[in-house]
Scaffold this active site. Structure first.
Site, PDB file in Angstrom:
ATOM      1  N   GLY A   1       2.273   2.091  10.680  1.00 24.91           N
ATOM      2  CA  GLY A   1       3.253   3.164  10.535  1.00 24.91           C
ATOM      3  C   GLY A   1       3.992   3.497  11.819  1.00 24.91           C
TER       4      GLY A   1
ATOM      5  CB  SER B   1       4.870  -2.062  11.991  1.00 28.27           C
ATOM      6  OG  SER B   1       4.531  -0.690  12.194  1.00 28.27           O
TER       7      SER B   1
ATOM      8  CD  GLU C   1      -3.822  -2.467   7.065  1.00 24.59           C
ATOM      9  OE1 GLU C   1      -2.671  -2.645   6.675  1.00 24.59           O
ATOM     10  OE2 GLU C   1      -4.517  -1.499   6.729  1.00 24.59           O
TER      11      GLU C   1
ATOM     12  CG  ASN D   1      -1.733   1.228   1.382  1.00 24.65           C
ATOM     13  OD1 ASN D   1      -1.828   2.022   0.442  1.00 24.65           O
ATOM     14  ND2 ASN D   1      -2.351   1.402   2.552  1.00 24.65           N
ATOM     15  CD1 TRP D   2       3.892   1.324  -2.709  1.00 27.46           C
ATOM     16  CD2 TRP D   2       3.651   2.326  -4.709  1.00 27.46           C
ATOM     17  NE1 TRP D   2       4.730   0.695  -3.606  1.00 27.46           N
ATOM     18  CE2 TRP D   2       4.604   1.291  -4.837  1.00 27.46           C
ATOM     19  CE3 TRP D   2       3.344   3.092  -5.834  1.00 27.46           C
ATOM     20  CZ2 TRP D   2       5.240   1.005  -6.044  1.00 27.46           C
ATOM     21  CZ3 TRP D   2       3.978   2.807  -7.031  1.00 27.46           C
ATOM     22  CH2 TRP D   2       4.925   1.772  -7.138  1.00 27.46           C
ATOM     23  CE  LYS D   3      -0.146   3.214   4.738  1.00 28.22           C
ATOM     24  NZ  LYS D   3      -0.091   3.297   6.186  1.00 28.22           N
TER      25      LYS D   3
ATOM     26  N   GLY E   1       2.636  -1.186   4.248  1.00 33.22           N
ATOM     27  CA  GLY E   1       2.802   0.215   3.869  1.00 33.22           C
ATOM     28  C   GLY E   1       4.265   0.533   3.634  1.00 33.22           C
ATOM     29  N   GLY E   2       4.926   1.033   4.678  1.00 28.90           N
ATOM     30  CA  GLY E   2       6.303   1.523   4.575  1.00 28.90           C
ATOM     31  C   GLY E   2       7.249   0.592   3.829  1.00 28.90           C
TER      32      GLY E   2
ATOM     33  CG  HIS F   1      -5.914   2.086   4.916  1.00 33.30           C
ATOM     34  ND1 HIS F   1      -5.466   3.028   5.815  1.00 33.30           N
ATOM     35  CD2 HIS F   1      -4.943   1.156   4.812  1.00 33.30           C
ATOM     36  CE1 HIS F   1      -4.258   2.668   6.233  1.00 33.30           C
ATOM     37  NE2 HIS F   1      -3.924   1.540   5.633  1.00 33.30           N
TER      38      HIS F   1
ATOM     39  CD  GLU G   1      -2.900   5.578   6.620  1.00 33.60           C
ATOM     40  OE1 GLU G   1      -2.843   5.674   5.389  1.00 33.60           O
ATOM     41  OE2 GLU G   1      -2.028   4.991   7.289  1.00 33.60           O
TER      42      GLU G   1
HETATM   43  P1  PGA Z   1       2.667   0.100   7.568  1.00 32.74           P
HETATM   44  O1  PGA Z   1       1.215   0.382   6.904  1.00 32.74           O
HETATM   45  O2  PGA Z   1       3.136  -1.226   6.998  1.00 32.74           O
HETATM   46  O3  PGA Z   1       3.501   1.252   7.123  1.00 32.74           O
HETATM   47  O4  PGA Z   1       2.455   0.026   9.040  1.00 32.74           O
HETATM   48  C1  PGA Z   1       0.301  -0.673   6.715  1.00 32.74           C
HETATM   49  C2  PGA Z   1      -0.973  -0.131   6.103  1.00 32.74           C
HETATM   50  O5  PGA Z   1      -1.411   0.951   6.495  1.00 32.74           O
HETATM   51  O6  PGA Z   1      -1.566  -0.777   5.216  1.00 32.74           O
END
Ligand code: PGA
Length: 256
Positions: free
Chosen positions: A177, A216, A171, A9-11, A237-238, A101, A103
Site C-alpha cells: 500500500g 504495490s 509481501e 485482495n480487496w481488503k 491490493g490497490g 496477511h 494487516e
Molecule cells: P497493495 O497490497 O498491492 O495495495 O500493496 C498488497 C496486499 O496487501 O496484499
C-alpha cells in the site's frame, strides 16, 4: 511448470452493489467469456470481504475465477465471537482463503502460531490456502529479512501436511500500500529463499510450490516481477480494485 496465479485482495473495500459490474467489466477486459484459455493458463482469484463472498461467487461463476476469504478461524465452531469457520465458508461454496496477511498480524494480533493453525486447518479442509509472510522495513534494514521469513514459515511448514493446496505470498510489509514495490531482484532473492526453506522441509514438491509477490504490484511493474524464475504470480491490493488495471496484470501473466 508452475501455473501462474494472479490474486486480488480487496481488503475492506467495495460493496455488494458494486460486485456485479466489477466482474462484468473485469471478464470483458480479460476476454474471459470468449477465451477459456485465460483461466487455463493463469489462475485468477479475488479475496473479498465475508459479506461480499456470496455475491462475488455468483457474479464470477462460469468465468474461471476463484473467490477466496481474507481470513478464517482454525476451530470448527464454538465461542469465538466475530469469527467465521471453514465449514461456514464451504457452505456458501468458498474453498479458498488467505491466512496471515500482514494487516491481520499488525492490527489484529495474529502470531506465527495462530497463522500456522489456520493454514493447517484450511489445508485439512481442502481449501486452497494462501499463506502471507513478509518482513517490516526495520527488519529488512537490520538484515533480518531471512530470519523473519524463516520464523514465519517454520511453524506453518510443521503444521501442514505437505504442500498440497498451499501457496505462499511474500509481501514485504514496507511495500504494501505504499506505492514502493520491492525491486524484482529483492523479490526474487526472497522467493528463492522461501523455496529453499520449502525444499529443505518437503523435498522436490517445493519445485511446484507457487510463491506470489505482494506489495504495490501494478500494471507497470508486474511484467518485470514475473520475469523472475521464482515469482509465480502476485497478490494485489490497490490495483485489484480497478477491473481494467487488474485485467492488464492478468494479460501480463499470460505473456510471462
Ligand atoms: P497493495 O497490497 O498491492 O495495495 O500493496 C498488497 C496486499 O496487501 O496484499
Amino acid at each position: 511448470m508452475r501455473k501462474k496465479m494472479m490474486a486480488g485482495n480487496w481488503k475492506m473495500n467495495k460493496s455488494i452493489g458494486e460486485v456485479g459490474s466489477f466482474f462484468q467489466s473485469f471478464s470483458d477486459e480479460c476476454g474471459l467469456a470468449k477465451n477459456r484459455a485465460v483461466s487455463d493458463k493463469v489462475d485468477i482469484l479475488f479475496a473479498a470481504p465475508y459479506l461480499l463472498l456470496d455475491s462475488c461467487r455468483a457474479a464470477a461463476s462460469g468465468k474461471g475465477i476463484t473467490i477466496a476469504a481474507q481470513n478464517v478461524h482454525f476451530e470448527k465452531n464454538g465461542a469465538f465471537t466475530g469469527e467465521i469457520s471453514l465449514a461456514m465458508l464451504a457452505e456458501i461454496g468458498i474453498r479458498s482463503t488467505l491466512v496471515g496477511h500482514s494487516e491481520r498480524r499488525q492490527y489484529f494480533g495474529e502470531t506465527n502460531e495462530s497463522v500456522a493453525k489456520k493454514a493447517a486447518a484450511a489445508q485439512g479442509a481442502g481449501f486452497l490456502t494462501i499463506v502471507c509472510i513478509g518482513e517490516t522495513l526495520a527488519e529488512r534494514n537490520s538484515s533480518r529479512t531471512e530470519s523473519v521469513l524463516e520464523e514465519q514459515l517454520a511453524p506453518v511448514f510443521s503444521a501442514v501436511r505437505g504442500l498440497t493446496n498451499i501457496v505462499i505470498a511474500y509481501e514485504p510489509v514496507w511495500a504494501i500500500g505504499t506505492g514502493v514495490s520491492a525491486s524484482s531482484d529483492q523479490a526474487q532473492t526472497a522467493h528463492e529463499f522461501v523455496r529453499k526453506q520449502a525444499r529443505a522441509r518437503f523435498g522436490g514438491s517445493a519445485d511446484m510450490l507457487r510463491i506470489l509477490y505482494g506489495g504495490s504490484a501494478n500494471p507497470n511493474n508486474i511484467g518485470e516481477l514475473l520475469s523472475k524464475p521464482d515469482i509465480d504470480g502476485a497478490l494485489v491490493g490497490g490495483a485489484s480494485l480497478k477491473p481494467e488495471e487488474f485485467a492488464s496484470m492478468v494479460s501480463a501473466a499470460l505473456k510471462a
